[in-house]
Design an enzyme around this catalytic site. Structure first.
Site, short mmCIF file in Angstrom:
data_model
loop_
_atom_site.label_atom_id
_atom_site.label_comp_id
_atom_site.label_asym_id
_atom_site.label_seq_id
_atom_site.Cartn_x
_atom_site.Cartn_y
_atom_site.Cartn_z
N LYS A 20 0.78 -1.22 0.00
CA LYS A 20 -0.03 -0.04 -0.10
C LYS A 20 0.89 0.97 0.02
CE LYS A 20 -3.08 -1.80 3.19
NZ LYS A 20 -4.23 -2.09 4.21
N TYR A 60 -12.41 -2.68 -2.03
CA TYR A 60 -12.89 -2.66 -0.62
C TYR A 60 -14.15 -2.51 -0.36
CZ TYR A 60 -8.02 -2.05 1.38
OH TYR A 60 -6.57 -2.38 1.64
N ASN A 125 -0.98 -0.07 7.61
CA ASN A 125 -0.38 -1.50 8.12
C ASN A 125 0.28 -1.86 6.55
OD1 ASN A 125 -2.73 -1.86 6.29
ND2 ASN A 125 -3.68 -3.20 7.97
N HIS A 128 -1.50 -5.48 1.70
CA HIS A 128 -2.92 -6.11 1.44
C HIS A 128 -2.43 -7.67 1.06
CE1 HIS A 128 -7.07 -7.05 0.39
NE2 HIS A 128 -6.21 -7.80 -0.71
N GLU A 139 -10.13 -10.37 -6.60
CA GLU A 139 -8.95 -9.18 -6.61
C GLU A 139 -8.23 -9.22 -7.88
OE1 GLU A 139 -7.75 -9.50 -2.61
OE2 GLU A 139 -9.43 -8.85 -2.05
P1 GDP Z 1 -6.93 -6.81 6.04
O1 GDP Z 1 -7.78 -7.94 4.94
O2 GDP Z 1 -6.17 -7.35 6.98
O3 GDP Z 1 -6.23 -5.75 5.30
O4 GDP Z 1 -8.05 -6.06 6.78
P2 GDP Z 1 -9.61 -5.74 6.55
O5 GDP Z 1 -10.08 -6.49 5.00
O6 GDP Z 1 -10.49 -5.74 7.53
O7 GDP Z 1 -9.55 -4.09 6.07
C1 GDP Z 1 -8.94 -3.53 4.90
C2 GDP Z 1 -8.18 -2.45 5.36
O8 GDP Z 1 -8.90 -1.26 5.88
C3 GDP Z 1 -6.96 -2.78 6.63
O9 GDP Z 1 -5.93 -3.27 5.95
C4 GDP Z 1 -6.63 -1.43 7.22
O10 GDP Z 1 -5.82 -0.68 6.27
C5 GDP Z 1 -8.29 -0.62 6.95
N1 GDP Z 1 -8.81 -0.79 8.26
C6 GDP Z 1 -9.53 -1.92 8.85
N2 GDP Z 1 -10.10 -1.63 9.88
C7 GDP Z 1 -9.73 -0.50 10.31
C8 GDP Z 1 -9.89 0.51 11.31
O11 GDP Z 1 -10.58 0.03 12.30
N3 GDP Z 1 -9.45 1.85 11.28
C9 GDP Z 1 -8.85 2.15 10.11
N4 GDP Z 1 -8.34 3.48 10.15
N5 GDP Z 1 -8.60 1.51 9.09
C10 GDP Z 1 -9.02 0.10 9.02
MG MG Z 2 -9.39 -7.75 3.71
#
Ligand code: GDP
Ligand code: MG
Length: 165
Positions: A20, A60, A125, A128, A139
């Site tokens: 990212k 997303y 973080n 992805h 994706e």
């Molecule tokens: P991943 O699959 O581990 O990347 O996590 P998710 O699919 O749940 O979320 C996608 C991305 O959204 C994450 O990698 C974070 O960058 C962002 N994200 C998820 N949860 C949060 C949150 O509670 N707060 C914020 N600011 N970003 C979040």
């Molecule tokens: Mg995810």
């Protein structure tokens, strides 16, 4: 021939991994690629781009009702740094890719994982990875698909990396 999204459950399983914008900005592209290479996975797709808002929203889509969705899409698409999109291939690469990334919240990610070693905040973080075969298919098809963008090649290392005998 192998579909661009691979064949889950075989040595031709494929997943979508991205660095990212924060990971690119921080100079962690090579570090993240190196971990997948060293593990034995094969790079079959690689591109650098600033994703469109439409692409980021579709990527997303399952998070569209979350309070952070708008800022997440803005951060992915504002062009302050690009995204590196990749497709990696190999046994259990979907599951193992997630294991290698570590927990979504880096503060909960274990040492030895990319997030556990290299970042601190859920909103930054750095990487992805597809979370299931269905997500990988969606994706890979979303980020890749132009002619020649996915390269089906044989690694000469394969017999030293992949064998169930
Ligand atoms: P991943 O699959 O581990 O990347 O996590 P998710 O699919 O749940 O979320 C996608 C991305 O959204 C994450 O990698 C974070 O960058 C962002 N994200 C998820 N949860 C949060 C949150 O509670 N707060 C914020 N600011 N970003 C979040
Ligand atoms: Mg995810």
């Amino acid at each position: 021939t192998t579909p661009i999204y691979g064949v889950p459950g075989t040595a031709k399983e494929r997943t979508f991994i991205a660095v990212k914008p924060d990971g690119v900005q921080r100079g962690l592209v090579a570090e993240i690629i190196a971990r997948f290479e060293r593990r034995g996975y094969k790079l079959v797709g690689l591109k650098l781009l600033v994703p469109s808002v439409g692409l980021a929203k579709e990527h997303y889509a399952d998070l569209s009702s979350k309070p952070f969705f708008k800022s997440l899409v803005e951060y992915m698409t504002n062009g302050k740094a690009p995204v590196v999109g990749m497709v990696w291939e190999g046994p259990s690469v979907i599951k193992q890719g997630r294991v290698m990334l570590g927990a979504t919240d880096p503060k909960a990610a274990g040492p030895g994982t990319i997030r556990g070693d290299l970042c601190l905040s859920i909103g930054r973080n750095i990487c992805h990875g597809s979370d299931s075969a269905e997500s990988a298919m969606k994706e890979i098809s979303l980020w890749f698909g132009g002619r020649g963008e996915i390269v089906d090649w044989t690694s000469n290392n394969e017999e030293w990396v992949v064998s169930d005998n």
